[in-house]
Structures are given as C-alpha cells and as structure tokens.
Design an enzyme around this catalytic site. Structure first.
Site, short mmCIF file in Angstrom:
data_model
loop_
_atom_site.label_atom_id
_atom_site.label_comp_id
_atom_site.label_asym_id
_atom_site.label_seq_id
_atom_site.Cartn_x
_atom_site.Cartn_y
_atom_site.Cartn_z
CB CYS A 185 -2.20 5.86 13.56
SG CYS A 185 -0.43 5.76 13.44
CG ASN A 202 -0.31 -0.44 2.49
OD1 ASN A 202 0.27 -1.51 2.57
ND2 ASN A 202 -0.37 0.39 3.50
CB SER A 206 -10.58 -3.63 1.29
OG SER A 206 -11.27 -2.56 1.89
CB ALA A 207 -15.82 -2.66 -0.94
N1 PLP Z 1 -4.53 -4.47 3.53
C1 PLP Z 1 -4.02 -3.44 2.84
C2 PLP Z 1 -2.86 -3.67 1.92
C3 PLP Z 1 -4.56 -2.17 2.99
O1 PLP Z 1 -4.04 -1.14 2.29
C4 PLP Z 1 -5.66 -1.99 3.86
C5 PLP Z 1 -6.24 -0.64 4.08
O2 PLP Z 1 -5.53 0.34 4.22
C6 PLP Z 1 -6.16 -3.09 4.56
C7 PLP Z 1 -5.56 -4.32 4.36
C8 PLP Z 1 -7.32 -2.97 5.51
O3 PLP Z 1 -8.52 -2.81 4.79
P1 PLP Z 1 -9.89 -2.40 5.48
O4 PLP Z 1 -9.87 -0.92 5.58
O5 PLP Z 1 -10.96 -2.88 4.55
O6 PLP Z 1 -9.97 -3.10 6.79
#
Ligand code: PLP
Length: 386
Positions: free
Chosen positions: A331, A156, A204-205
C-alpha cells in the site's frame, strides 16, 4: 542502484533505463513550453510529439490517439467515467464491470458511483470468468447508458494474461466500451490495440524503464472520448490540460522505443530465466506452489506460495539478505496488505505469496543468489516448525 543489492521487483517499478535517463537529461535543457509558438516552444513540442510516436508504436496505436497523463492511475480515473462525448454528442455509460483482480487504480471504479461498479469473478488460476462476464453484460440495464468493461491484459501480482480478444467480442456484442490496463504487459509481450480489440489502453512509464509519474491513456479512435479529468488550457487536444511533463514524457518515449526494440529478445531471455527460477524453486522447496503455473503468464513474473511461510516474513528475510522481492500488494503507506488477487483466486490471502519479477538487469547470477536465500529461508521454516 546499489550494486550489492539484487532487485527482483520489476512489477512494482523497473529501474530507469540508461537510454531514458539520457533522453531526459537532454530534455531538461530545453527552455520552451510546448504550447509556445516560438522556436523554443516548437522544439519542446517536437520532443513531446516524437515521444507520442514512440509510445503509440509500442502498442500499435495512432500517435494522435495518445493522451499523456501523470501515470496509469490518472489514465484510469480519466477513462472510467460515466460521461463520454462522441463528437459533440453526449454518451452516457451506465455501469462499469471490472475483474476482481484489477489493480486498485481500476478496481476503485474511477468516476463511477460505487453502486454502478460490478466485480466480475476469476477462476482459481486468476483468469476472468467469461461466462460470468457474459451474464453481467446480458443483464446490463440498457436504459441508463452503455456498459463499460475494464480488464487488465496482465496481472501485476500473478502475471496471468487475460483473454482480452474473447472479452472484446463479448463487449462488442453488447455495444459496450472496453478499457484494457496494459501497464504490466507493455514491452513484455507483443500486442497491438487492434489485435486486442480494446477501445482504450492504459500505460505507465515506470513499469517499462521510464520515469515515475507519467503514463498515457490511448484511444482507438478520436470520436469517442471521456470527459476530461483535468481541465484548463486545453493541452493534449483538450483531453488533459496542464503544461506537459516534457522531461517525463521524453523519458517515457525513450523507454517505449527501447522496450519495442528489445521486446522479442528480452521476452525469450526472461522466459528462460523464469523457467530456471521456477525449476530451482521446486527443487529447493518441493512443497512450494507456483500460482497460475499452467496458464499463460508474463515471461518475467513468478508468484509462489510456500506452505507454513508467511510471504511478508519471507520478504523481510530476503530484504535483509539484500534481495528485493514483493509480497502481496504494497500500500502507499508501505504496509503490506492482504492480496485481493490471491483472495479472488480462492487462495490463502493471509499467508500470501512472494512475487519475483525480473527484468533488464536480471541475469543467471541473480536467480542463483535468490535460490540460495530461498533454500535458507525454507530451512528456517522447517526448523521453526520442528
Ligand atoms: N495498473 C497496474 C496493473 C499496475 O501494476 C499499476 C502500478 O502498480 C498501475 C495500474 C498504476 O500505475 P501508476 O503507478 O502509473 O499510477
């Protein structure tokens, strides 16, 4: 979104797609509970199942293998579990191996005890160290259960794409389970569950233009499944109880559908914009370092460190100019913490890096305006240093 602001933080969340919004508005008028057997219930159920097909199609999975959750964090907490069932038999997972750059949703280890989670390092580009993973799996204490490996398809912060197929070979040879967090890769690069060799995918949507607060855990088969995290009425084939978030799920389905239709064209368009953004950055600020520039990355993500410029300070300057970018990982408190991704890559986590992540609403004008502000911010840095 306000028209005078420029949003370049798609990896934090993508603005809701018009198509998802329209689908959700239609779903809001449905009175039925998807579990009810009457016509109203069946209409709601049909919408949930249509969305299930749309989400499955995006990642080349079987619709019946999609379990809707409240987001990727819940999906991670669900699947990262020492307790699995293979049909009726219990299967124990003894240890979880995660890469050092995972999102906290995965890095926190889900339902594993902290002592049973091992961190696998990455190299200076943020790519997982395959030799280290191989060594972890070779020394896995088999008497306590199977190994589980959780690695994200794309990071991310840096956008770096991990060699999941090679990881899958190692996991398969060790008789383990592979969980892939595909949250940032979905609808940005093409992939399928089979190609990846993953046993489970997390989505994740809201990262693909759907609503916040809905996601999915997708399994390769239906035999091997983690113990449910949410128990009760047995919805989602018993894997996730609770009345389905019909509106959210429908929005997720619509976003997945559009994401799939637009994937090829958007991928190319965004890659072109990212190229001009990065070329422009190097021209405006020659000492800027684009992290992980030489490895495979998402087409929409630029992670840039500017010597002598704290990313957090730059982010505030951009915000004041009406441009949303990110620095480090925000955070929940809104504070910006030091980036564990930069730290894992051996970089300067205190100064951090700016993340510019683009999407459907980004065009050349937005990139140009960003570059103009970047030049001003860099000039201020030079003046402060003089
Ligand atoms: N995994 C990654 C790589 C993400 O970027 C995020 C959100 O920032 C998540 C998991 C968590 O997703 P959610 O907001 O749907 O819990």
């Amino acid at each position: 979104m306000r028209k005078d602001r420029i949003y370049l933080d798609y990896n934090a969340t993508a603005p809701l797609l018009e198509e998802a919004r329209a689908a959700m508005l239609a779903a809001m008028d449905l009175p039925g509970n998807p579990s009810s057997v009457h016509a109203d219930g069946r209409a709601a159920r049909a919408m949930v199942n249509a969305a299930r097909r749309q989400v499955a199609l995006l990642v080349g999975a079987e619709p019946s293998h999609v379990t809707f959750t409240s987001g990727a964090s819940e999906a991670a907490s669900h699947v990262l579990s020492p307790d699995f069932k293979m049909g009726r038999a219990s299967v124990r997972v003894g240890r979880l191996y995660v890469s050092a750059i995972e999102h906290p949703a995965v890095l926190s280890g889900g339902r594993f005890a902290a002592d049973d989670v091992e961190i696998v390092p990455v190299d200076g580009n943020g790519v997982i160290d395959l030799a280290a993973l191989r060594a972890c799996l070779a020394s896995h204490p088999g008497d306590n259960g199977l190994p589980m490996v959780a690695v994200m398809l794309a990071n991310n912060e840096s956008g770096v794409i991990q060699p999941i197929a090679a990881i899958a070979d190692l996991v398969r040879a060790a008789g383990g389970i592979l969980v892939v967090d595909a949250v940032q890769a979905a609808a940005r690069i093409p992939f399928s569950m089979a190609e990846l060799g993953a046993d489970f995918l997390i989505l994740s949507a809201h990262k693909i233009g759907g609503p916040k607060g809905v996601g999915a855990l997708i399994s390769r088969g239906e035999m091997l499944m983690p113990a449910p995290l949410v128990t009760g009425g047995g919805q989602e084939m018993g894997h996730r109880s609770g009345t389905e978030n019909l509106i959210g799920i429908v929005g997720f389905g619509a976003a997945a559908h559009i994401g799939q239709e637009m994937l090829a064209s958007e991928r190319e368009r965004l890659a072109g914009l990212t190229r001009s953004l990065e070329d422009g950055l190097k021209a405006a600020v020659p000492d800027a370092v684009i992290l992980s520039r030489d490895v495979e990355r998402l087409p929409n993500t630029t992670f840039v460190a500017v010597p002598g410029l704290k990313a957090e300070t730059a982010q505030i300057a951009f915000d004041l100019e009406g441009i949303a970018v990110s620095s480090g990982s925000a955070c929940s408190s809104g504070k910006v913490g030091e980036s564990h991704v930069i730290r894992a890559m051996g970089g300067d986590a205190r100064s951090g890096a700016l993340r510019i992540s683009i999407g459907r609403g980004t065009g050349p004008d937005e990139i140009e305006r960003f570059l103009g502000v970047m030049a001003q911010v860099a000039t201020r840095r030079e003046r402060a240093a003089a």
